[in-house]
Design a protein around this motif. Sequence first.
Motif, PDB file in Angstrom:
ATOM      1  N   THR A   3     -65.468-204.178   2.917  1.00  0.00           N
ATOM      2  CA  THR A   3     -64.829-204.894   4.027  1.00  0.00           C
ATOM      3  C   THR A   3     -64.944-204.108   5.326  1.00  0.00           C
ATOM      4  OG1 THR A   3     -62.697-203.923   3.426  1.00  0.00           O
ATOM      5  CG2 THR A   3     -63.208-206.116   2.540  1.00  0.00           C
ATOM      6  N   GLY A   4     -65.922-203.241   5.398  1.00  0.00           N
ATOM      7  CA  GLY A   4     -66.127-202.411   6.577  1.00  0.00           C
ATOM      8  C   GLY A   4     -66.174-200.953   6.196  1.00  0.00           C
ATOM      9  N   LYS A   5     -66.249-200.118   7.213  1.00  0.00           N
ATOM     10  CA  LYS A   5     -66.374-198.673   7.009  1.00  0.00           C
ATOM     11  C   LYS A   5     -65.291-198.113   6.105  1.00  0.00           C
ATOM     12  CE  LYS A   5     -67.833-197.477  11.592  1.00  0.00           C
ATOM     13  NZ  LYS A   5     -67.598-196.513  12.661  1.00  0.00           N
ATOM     14  N   GLY A   6     -65.677-197.099   5.336  1.00  0.00           N
ATOM     15  CA  GLY A   6     -64.707-196.410   4.507  1.00  0.00           C
ATOM     16  C   GLY A   6     -65.279-196.013   3.162  1.00  0.00           C
ATOM     17  N   MET A   7     -64.472-195.267   2.426  1.00  0.00           N
ATOM     18  CA  MET A   7     -64.853-194.796   1.102  1.00  0.00           C
ATOM     19  C   MET A   7     -64.161-195.657   0.056  1.00  0.00           C
ATOM     20  SD  MET A   7     -64.647-190.713   1.927  1.00  0.00           S
ATOM     21  CE  MET A   7     -65.147-190.184   0.299  1.00  0.00           C
ATOM     22  N   TYR A   8     -64.960-196.258  -0.808  1.00  0.00           N
ATOM     23  CA  TYR A   8     -64.467-197.155  -1.850  1.00  0.00           C
ATOM     24  C   TYR A   8     -64.633-196.463  -3.200  1.00  0.00           C
ATOM     25  CZ  TYR A   8     -64.822-200.683   1.818  1.00  0.00           C
ATOM     26  OH  TYR A   8     -64.681-201.393   2.986  1.00  0.00           O
ATOM     27  N   MET A   9     -63.525-196.242  -3.894  1.00  0.00           N
ATOM     28  CA  MET A   9     -63.584-195.569  -5.187  1.00  0.00           C
ATOM     29  C   MET A   9     -64.212-196.497  -6.223  1.00  0.00           C
ATOM     30  SD  MET A   9     -60.770-193.559  -7.559  1.00  0.00           S
ATOM     31  CE  MET A   9     -59.747-193.288  -6.166  1.00  0.00           C
ATOM     32  N   ILE A  10     -65.263-196.018  -6.880  1.00  0.00           N
ATOM     33  CA  ILE A  10     -65.977-196.837  -7.863  1.00  0.00           C
ATOM     34  C   ILE A  10     -66.064-196.151  -9.223  1.00  0.00           C
ATOM     35  CG2 ILE A  10     -67.274-198.114  -6.103  1.00  0.00           C
ATOM     36  CD1 ILE A  10     -69.685-196.284  -6.693  1.00  0.00           C
ATOM     37  N   THR A  11     -65.321-195.076  -9.399  1.00  0.00           N
ATOM     38  CA  THR A  11     -65.353-194.317 -10.658  1.00  0.00           C
ATOM     39  C   THR A  11     -65.026-195.195 -11.858  1.00  0.00           C
ATOM     40  OG1 THR A  11     -64.538-192.428  -9.384  1.00  0.00           O
ATOM     41  CG2 THR A  11     -64.560-192.209 -11.777  1.00  0.00           C
ATOM     42  N   ALA A  12     -63.981-195.991 -11.754  1.00  0.00           N
ATOM     43  CA  ALA A  12     -63.557-196.819 -12.895  1.00  0.00           C
ATOM     44  C   ALA A  12     -64.629-197.838 -13.274  1.00  0.00           C
ATOM     45  CB  ALA A  12     -62.240-197.528 -12.568  1.00  0.00           C
ATOM     46  N   ASP A  13     -65.312-198.392 -12.294  1.00  0.00           N
ATOM     47  CA  ASP A  13     -66.376-199.374 -12.570  1.00  0.00           C
ATOM     48  C   ASP A  13     -67.515-198.733 -13.357  1.00  0.00           C
ATOM     49  OD1 ASP A  13     -65.518-201.772 -10.678  1.00  0.00           O
ATOM     50  OD2 ASP A  13     -65.294-199.922  -9.528  1.00  0.00           O
ATOM     51  N   ILE A  14     -67.893-197.534 -12.958  1.00  0.00           N
ATOM     52  CA  ILE A  14     -68.973-196.822 -13.643  1.00  0.00           C
ATOM     53  C   ILE A  14     -68.512-196.389 -15.034  1.00  0.00           C
ATOM     54  CG2 ILE A  14     -70.479-194.790 -13.540  1.00  0.00           C
ATOM     55  CD1 ILE A  14     -69.952-194.993 -10.381  1.00  0.00           C
ATOM     56  N   SER A  15     -67.293-195.887 -15.125  1.00  0.00           N
ATOM     57  CA  SER A  15     -66.751-195.466 -16.427  1.00  0.00           C
ATOM     58  C   SER A  15     -66.695-196.628 -17.412  1.00  0.00           C
ATOM     59  CB  SER A  15     -65.351-194.878 -16.242  1.00  0.00           C
ATOM     60  OG  SER A  15     -65.419-193.691 -15.503  1.00  0.00           O
ATOM     61  N   GLU A  16     -66.393-197.819 -16.920  1.00  0.00           N
ATOM     62  CA  GLU A  16     -66.345-199.006 -17.777  1.00  0.00           C
ATOM     63  C   GLU A  16     -67.722-199.310 -18.370  1.00  0.00           C
ATOM     64  OE1 GLU A  16     -65.410-202.036 -20.079  1.00  0.00           O
ATOM     65  OE2 GLU A  16     -63.952-200.722 -19.108  1.00  0.00           O
ATOM     66  N   VAL A  17     -68.764-199.148 -17.580  1.00  0.00           N
ATOM     67  CA  VAL A  17     -70.130-199.371 -18.075  1.00  0.00           C
ATOM     68  C   VAL A  17     -70.450-198.343 -19.161  1.00  0.00           C
ATOM     69  CG1 VAL A  17     -72.584-199.334 -17.452  1.00  0.00           C
ATOM     70  CG2 VAL A  17     -70.928-200.448 -15.942  1.00  0.00           C
ATOM     71  N   VAL A  18     -70.133-197.086 -18.923  1.00  0.00           N
ATOM     72  CA  VAL A  18     -70.392-196.022 -19.907  1.00  0.00           C
ATOM     73  C   VAL A  18     -69.630-196.315 -21.200  1.00  0.00           C
ATOM     74  CG1 VAL A  18     -70.003-193.566 -20.398  1.00  0.00           C
ATOM     75  CG2 VAL A  18     -70.927-194.270 -18.181  1.00  0.00           C
ATOM     76  N   LYS A  19     -68.388-196.754 -21.087  1.00  0.00           N
ATOM     77  CA  LYS A  19     -67.575-197.089 -22.265  1.00  0.00           C
ATOM     78  C   LYS A  19     -68.171-198.278 -23.023  1.00  0.00           C
ATOM     79  CE  LYS A  19     -62.898-198.392 -23.582  1.00  0.00           C
ATOM     80  NZ  LYS A  19     -61.540-198.694 -23.112  1.00  0.00           N
ATOM     81  N   ARG A  20     -68.545-199.321 -22.287  1.00  0.00           N
ATOM     82  CA  ARG A  20     -69.119-200.517 -22.919  1.00  0.00           C
ATOM     83  C   ARG A  20     -70.402-200.188 -23.663  1.00  0.00           C
ATOM     84  NH1 ARG A  20     -72.224-203.687 -19.745  1.00  0.00           N
ATOM     85  NH2 ARG A  20     -70.891-203.289 -17.941  1.00  0.00           N
ATOM     86  N   TRP A  21     -71.193-199.264 -23.111  1.00  0.00           N
ATOM     87  CA  TRP A  21     -72.436-198.861 -23.751  1.00  0.00           C
ATOM     88  C   TRP A  21     -72.212-197.876 -24.891  1.00  0.00           C
ATOM     89  CZ3 TRP A  21     -75.478-197.936 -18.593  1.00  0.00           C
ATOM     90  CH2 TRP A  21     -75.985-199.153 -18.126  1.00  0.00           C
TER      91      TRP A  21
END
Length: 140
Positions: free
Chosen positions: A13-31
């Motif tokens: 939604t514009g400039k800034g830092m968006y935490m994406i750790t949980a999204d990546i961790s979910e992929v690792v868990k699913r795999w």
Amino acid sequence: MEWLTETLVFSTTGKGMYMITADISEVVKRWEIQNGMCFLFLPHTSASLTLCENYDPLSRKDVENYYEHAVPENQPWYQHTFEGPDDSPSHIRTTLTQSSISIPIDHGRLSLGTWQGVFLFEHRISSQSRNLFIRCLKVN
């Protein structure tokens, strides 16, 4: 060994830092990766990836403010301004950060430090759609 791939799409939604750790961790868990390596790549020239402290939001704010001061908008010497006042600054900020990060996976989890998180660092003023390529090498 097995090579796994996926693309996640994030809306900013514009400039800034968006935490994406949980999204990546979910992929690792699913795999169901117990041990391996996770490679992240952001194919954009006006956004980047970074590891940063994930506990205190003021830490992220300090990083964001640093880049605002280090690479300000509306400088008279910018030549690449076709897309607006954030055009050159967003590209410069991307060259000062990273487009890719590699993170080991141990015991089913990303091997990040206690206070480390993965962030998509948006450098554009307006909302964007960003693709994150995830490639994991599963060795278990």
